[in-house]
Write a protein that holds these residues in place. Structure first.
Motif, short mmCIF file in Angstrom:
data_model
loop_
_atom_site.label_atom_id
_atom_site.label_comp_id
_atom_site.label_asym_id
_atom_site.label_seq_id
_atom_site.Cartn_x
_atom_site.Cartn_y
_atom_site.Cartn_z
N LEU A 183 2.21 1.87 -3.30
CA LEU A 183 1.11 0.90 -3.33
C LEU A 183 1.29 -0.08 -2.18
O LEU A 183 2.42 -0.40 -1.80
N GLU A 187 -0.46 -5.51 -3.34
CA GLU A 187 -0.91 -5.16 -4.69
C GLU A 187 0.12 -5.54 -5.74
O GLU A 187 -0.21 -5.73 -6.90
N GLN A 188 1.38 -5.66 -5.37
CA GLN A 188 2.45 -5.68 -6.36
C GLN A 188 2.48 -6.95 -7.19
O GLN A 188 2.97 -6.94 -8.31
N ARG A 221 7.35 -1.14 -1.66
CA ARG A 221 6.05 -0.76 -2.20
C ARG A 221 6.11 0.48 -3.09
O ARG A 221 5.07 1.03 -3.46
N ARG A 253 -7.78 3.86 -6.88
CA ARG A 253 -7.49 3.11 -5.66
C ARG A 253 -7.28 4.01 -4.46
O ARG A 253 -6.44 4.89 -4.47
N GLU A 255 -5.96 3.16 -1.73
CA GLU A 255 -4.72 2.83 -1.03
C GLU A 255 -3.51 3.52 -1.66
O GLU A 255 -2.43 3.56 -1.07
N LEU A 256 -3.68 4.07 -2.85
CA LEU A 256 -2.55 4.64 -3.57
C LEU A 256 -2.23 6.05 -3.06
O LEU A 256 -3.11 6.88 -2.89
#
Length: 516
Positions: A183, A187-188, A221, A253, A255-256
């Protein structure tokens, strides 16, 4: 919950009066059987396991005292109310050592008996509730210990004796399916995975019943999604479906990126498999990756080459030049074996290893900017195997020569990794200093120079940041979150959290959209 009761008396009228007078329905108690003596009663105990027993003292075949002796051999929890005549009062007192709730004199005062019955039924329910709470607490603690053990296996701490023996016990029976989620860094700290994690678990249950799903923040990440249990074989199509289900559960998502290992594994395999999956995910440049098992000699050799690279990085982190040279020597031996295979594939492998090592050395500030730029120039200028292997050696030697007088910076980065891997424990500066093989006073000095705060302040800050993440992305209870970050007392955790964040953990969870 409806309680179960049995009535034991050789006088049928006493049995009938008890059945008719006591408010069984009102107290949600069911009479599951009656008996004339202790022998018949024991048969009912084995058949129904009642929580409440009314029992006479004087009975034929087996009297109340003998019955109680037998009962406590098989059931320590059932509550017993003894019925006895006035003339047997002293005899009745002798049964109190067999854990009798109370005794009632005949002729029975039914008004007093009703009060005792209601009190006893409530007592039984309170005890059952306490037992259930204790079991749930124990289950949560086991869950926390399991996740802690998983995390230490993934990070490789079990290999150098850092993992506790008790933590290793919980992993022995399960097979593990590993997914790696990548990720974006931003996002975290947000509440992205809270409700969605429940959907992930539901989706996983369709593939492996009676399994547990654990989501672990491992590094930077990268997150690990571990499916643990008696897992069936999963083919490539099923793994791809599972990965797509995970992405859908996380709101699709873009971005994943996610990787799955093609087979279930033991805990001992997690470290090497995790590192392999992270590397393949980093270099794949695609959202779904199925990492294949290393089946032939070429693949096994490649895995060992990557392992040498990891050992070399670890040696640099600990400024152990002899270990680094040993790893490089072993890597070159493995590369010579591979020259019988495709030279082009081997050159691509070495190129990937150099990129990976550069990234790790930069992360620990173990390589200067000028040296990094020089390595990149040489890397872009050549693809020949001999020059690439010499470039690795040159890069490692420069890392040692340039930082021979900068042990503190490297040590502090190693300490930071160690601390973040042990936040759930009662960690002390002395323990970290011992791990780094330096004195605690020297460690404390260089730590404060690096981070501008004391060791205790840093640990507290790291724990609160980890707690914020857990409150946002999981449905763990606040007490479990507190234990996960090293606070055994929820009240103290609340106090520290409020002081650092400006609000209680429950308020933070509300504001970040997680359901507590």
């Amino acid at each position: 919950m409806k309680l179960k009761a049995i009535l034991i008396d050789d006088e049928i009228n006493i049995i009938r009066n008890l059945q008719q007078v006591l408010p069984w329905d009102e107290q949600r108690v069911e009479v599951v059987g009656t008996a004339k003596n202790g022998v018949q009663a024991l048969e009912l105990i084995y058949a129904h396991h009642p929580q409440l027993i009314f029992c006479d003292i004087r009975m034929p075949v087996m009297d109340g005292i003998e019955f109680l002796q037998e009962l406590r051999q098989i059931d320590q929890e059932a509550e017993v109310i003894m019925l006895t005549g006035y003339q047997e009062f002293e005899y009745a007192r002798s049964v109190l050592r067999y854990q009798v709730m109370d005794y009632v004199l005949k002729p029975i005062d039914y008004d007093a008996l009703i009060q005792l019955f209601e009190k006893t039924a409530q007592h039984i329910r309170d005890k059952l509730q306490q037992n259930q709470f204790a079991e749930e607490t124990q289950h949560r603690m086991k869950h926390i210990a399991y996740e802690k053990a998983l995390l230490e296996y993934i990070r490789g701490f079990h290999r150098d004796g850092q993992s506790g023996a008790t933590d290793r016990l919980v992993l022995s029976d399960n097979r593990l399916a590993l997914f790696v989620l990548e990720l974006p860094q931003a996002e975290q700290s947000h509440s992205l995975l809270s409700d969605q994690l429940a959907s992930v678990k539901e989706g996983m249950a369709a593939y492996a019943a009676d399994s547990q799903v654990h989501l672990l923040h491992v590094a930077d990440r990268f997150w690990a999604l571990v499916l643990a249990g008696k897992l069936p074989h999963m083919n490539g199509s099923q793994l791809e479906q599972m990965m797509k289900q995970i992405v859908r559960s996380l709101d699709g998502r873009e971005e994943l990126a996610i990787a799955a290992y093609e087979r279930a594994m033991t805990a001992e395999e997690l470290y090497l498999v995790w590192n392999t999956m992270c590397k393949e995910l980093s270099f794949a440049h695609q959202p779904y990756v199925i990492v294949r098992e290393l089946e032939d000699t070429r693949q096994s050799n490649e895995q060992h080459i990557w392992h040498c690279a990891d050992q070399c990085i670890a040696a640099i982190k600990h400024l152990d030049q002899a270990a680094a040279r040993s790893s490089l020597k072993r890597m070159n031996e493995l590369l010579r074996v591979r020259t019988m295979q495709s030279l082009q594939q081997l050159e691509m492998l070495i190129h990937s290893i150099i990129v990976y090592m550069l990234r790790e050395l930069r992360r620990y500030e173990a390589i200067q900017s000028a040296t990094e730029k020089q390595v990149w120039r040489q890397l872009n200028a050549t693809s020949k195997l001999r020059e690439l292997t010499l470039l690795i050696t040159h890069m490692v030697e420069k890392a040692f020569s340039e930082h021979s007088n900068k042990r503190p910076q490297v040590s502090i980065h190693v300490a930071k990794d160690f601390i973040e891997s042990h936040l759930s424990e009662d960690i002390a500066a002395e323990e970290v200093a011992q791990y780094l093989n330096i004195s605690v006073s020297y460690f404390s000095t260089i730590f404060k120079q690096q981070y501008g705060m004391t060791f205790i302040e840093f640990v507290t800050q790291a724990r609160i940041e980890r707690a914020k993440s857990l409150l946002s992305i999981t449905k763990k209870s606040i007490s479990d979150v507190a234990k996960s970050v090293g606070y055994t007392e929820r009240r103290y955790f609340n106090k520290v959290f409020q002081k650092r964040v400006g609000m209680l953990p429950s308020e933070y969870r509300e504001q970040n959209g997680s359901v507590g």
